[in-house]
Design an enzyme around this catalytic site. Structure first.
Site, mmCIF file in Angstrom:
data_model
loop_
_atom_site.group_PDB
_atom_site.id
_atom_site.type_symbol
_atom_site.label_atom_id
_atom_site.label_comp_id
_atom_site.label_asym_id
_atom_site.label_seq_id
_atom_site.Cartn_x
_atom_site.Cartn_y
_atom_site.Cartn_z
ATOM 1 N N GLN A 1 0.859 -1.185 0.000
ATOM 2 C CA GLN A 1 0.000 0.000 0.000
ATOM 3 C C GLN A 1 0.897 1.237 0.000
ATOM 4 O OE1 GLN A 1 -2.245 1.813 3.309
ATOM 5 N NE2 GLN A 1 -4.103 1.322 2.159
ATOM 6 N N TYR B 1 -5.941 10.993 3.952
ATOM 7 C CA TYR B 1 -4.563 11.234 3.540
ATOM 8 C C TYR B 1 -4.527 11.982 2.205
ATOM 9 C CZ TYR B 1 -3.719 8.179 7.472
ATOM 10 O OH TYR B 1 -3.706 7.643 8.725
ATOM 11 N N ARG C 1 -7.453 2.361 -2.589
ATOM 12 C CA ARG C 1 -8.406 2.315 -1.478
ATOM 13 C C ARG C 1 -9.119 3.649 -1.370
ATOM 14 N NH1 ARG C 1 -7.849 0.518 4.940
ATOM 15 N NH2 ARG C 1 -9.555 -0.951 4.797
ATOM 16 N N GLY D 1 -10.176 -6.777 8.968
ATOM 17 C CA GLY D 1 -9.038 -6.068 9.519
ATOM 18 C C GLY D 1 -8.579 -6.557 10.870
ATOM 19 N N ARG D 2 -9.140 -6.003 11.940
ATOM 20 C CA ARG D 2 -8.661 -6.316 13.291
ATOM 21 C C ARG D 2 -8.683 -7.809 13.607
ATOM 22 N NH1 ARG D 2 -11.806 -1.724 13.628
ATOM 23 N NH2 ARG D 2 -10.680 0.190 14.169
#
Length: 374
Positions: free
Chosen positions: A96, A188, A235, A324-325
């Protein structure tokens, strides 16, 4: 469908489960991937696809302490350890590529410089993980600090950053990655250009929707040209308001962005759904519009369970699902999901920085049951 294989840009994935990028802040001095990081990703190579943690394309692009880069020869060599370890276990892994824009701190930037952004706007209350005293990740001594006031980028600087993205993509392929995902989400730099509330420019990179999409278009085109459209994804987070980024008309904006990406012909869009408590739900009509606008692969992440994942696949909204987590605490997550096995609990105190604790010491299910039976 979750456990069937899938073809992504010519790559065969052994299932439709994605490990999405998650910052863990364990890179070594010089922002270099380590043997420990190689072990971490290798443990999770049963995912159909791993998208490695956010990796800065330049020193300027860094926003957090101890995150890896991919712009120096040593960083490329460090990542080779990771990709080799994943491939040895028949895994697939994308890098990424990350430029945080304004979400940084002067202590992280070279020579204490100000972070950069489309517009000189401070996001009050937005904090970054910094290490002002330079103690390093093994000591876990970082702290959360308000991001520093950014300065507005000039057009020549914007062009230079686009070149940085393209070079970072080439470096990722040299490091052994199967492709790259551009980080265009979570407030971002790419998203800062797209969203109306973070871009107040009046030149060709701001104002109208098409102008706000220009940076996205130019970055994605440069990367696709550098390494191939079939190795390029991005993404997006159309409904999140992370890092103070917000658009006034997200559905209009992000479906327009999807059409831009479709025209370029990249492999996938990875959509991060808002996953905090009381977060806005992404309507089914929005997901259908994404499908109509983009003919490539769609990945969705955000508090997915096995049941929600199957629903998204069956309805045709998604082709792949990111967990994810749960992947942090369960290196064998695909096996556990397939067999409806209990999950390890996540140690939230060990997410950022440190060593093996809360990183590579989570047991696989078979190891757990063997210990219990003995």
């Amino acid at each position: 469908m979750l456990f069937t294989d899938y073809t992504l840009g010519g790559l065969t994935l052994k299932n439709r489960i994605v490990m999405p990028p998650m910052t863990r802040s364990r890179a070594a001095k010089g922002d270099i991937a380590t043997d420990l990081m190689a072990e971490y990703y290798q443990q999770r190579a049963s995912a159909g696809l791993i998208i490695a943690e956010g990796t800065q394309i330049s020193r300027q692009g860094q926003g957090y302490a101890w995150t890896p880069g991919i712009y120096t020869p040593d960083q490329i060599e460090g990542w080779k350890k990771v990709t080799k370890a994943v491939h040895a276990h028949n895994g697939r892994i994308f890098a990424q590529l990350w430029h945080v824009g304004r979400v940084s701190h002067t202590s992280i930037q070279e020579n204490g410089a100000a972070p950069v952004a489309p517009s000189a706007l401070l996001a009050a209350g937005v904090k970054v993980f910094a290490d002002p005293e330079g103690k390093g990740p093994e000591n876990g001594a970082g702290e959360m600090v308000q991001h520093s006031m950014p300065r507005e980028l000039s057009i020549p600087e914007i062009k230079a950053i686009i070149d940085d993205y393209a070079q970072a993509a080439k470096n990722a392929i040299k490091a052994g990655f199967d492709g790259v995902e551009l980080h265009g989400a979570n407030g971002y730099l790419i998203e800062q250009f797209i969203d109306s509330q973070t871009n107040q420019r009046t030149d060709e990179y701001g104002g109208s929707l098409q102008n706000r999409l220009r940076f996205l278009r130019e970055v994605v085109t440069a990367v696709a040209y550098a390494i191939g459209k079939n190795r390029t994804g991005i993404r997006q987070a159309p409904l999140t308001t992370l890092m103070g980024a917000q658009d006034d008309h997200p559905e209009e904006t992000y479906i327009a962005a999807a059409k831009v990406l479709n025209n370029i012909g990249i492999a996938f869009i990875h959509i991060a759904e808002a996953d905090w408590e009381d977060a806005p739900v992404m309507p089914a009509a929005f997901k259908t519009a994404y499908r109509e606008a983009f003919s490539g692969t769609l990945i969705y992440s955000g508090k997915y369970t096995k049941e929600r994942a199957e629903e998204a696949l069956q309805n045709g909204w998604a082709d792949l699902i990111g967990f994810g987590r749960p992947f942090i605490a369960n290196p064998d997550l695909p096996y556990r999901l397939e067999h409806d096995l209990p999950l390890n609990a996540l140690d939230k105190t060990a997410l950022f920085g440190g060593g093996t604790k809360g990183y590579t010491d989570y047991p696989a299910y078979e190891t757990t049951t063997a210990n219990i039976s003995s």
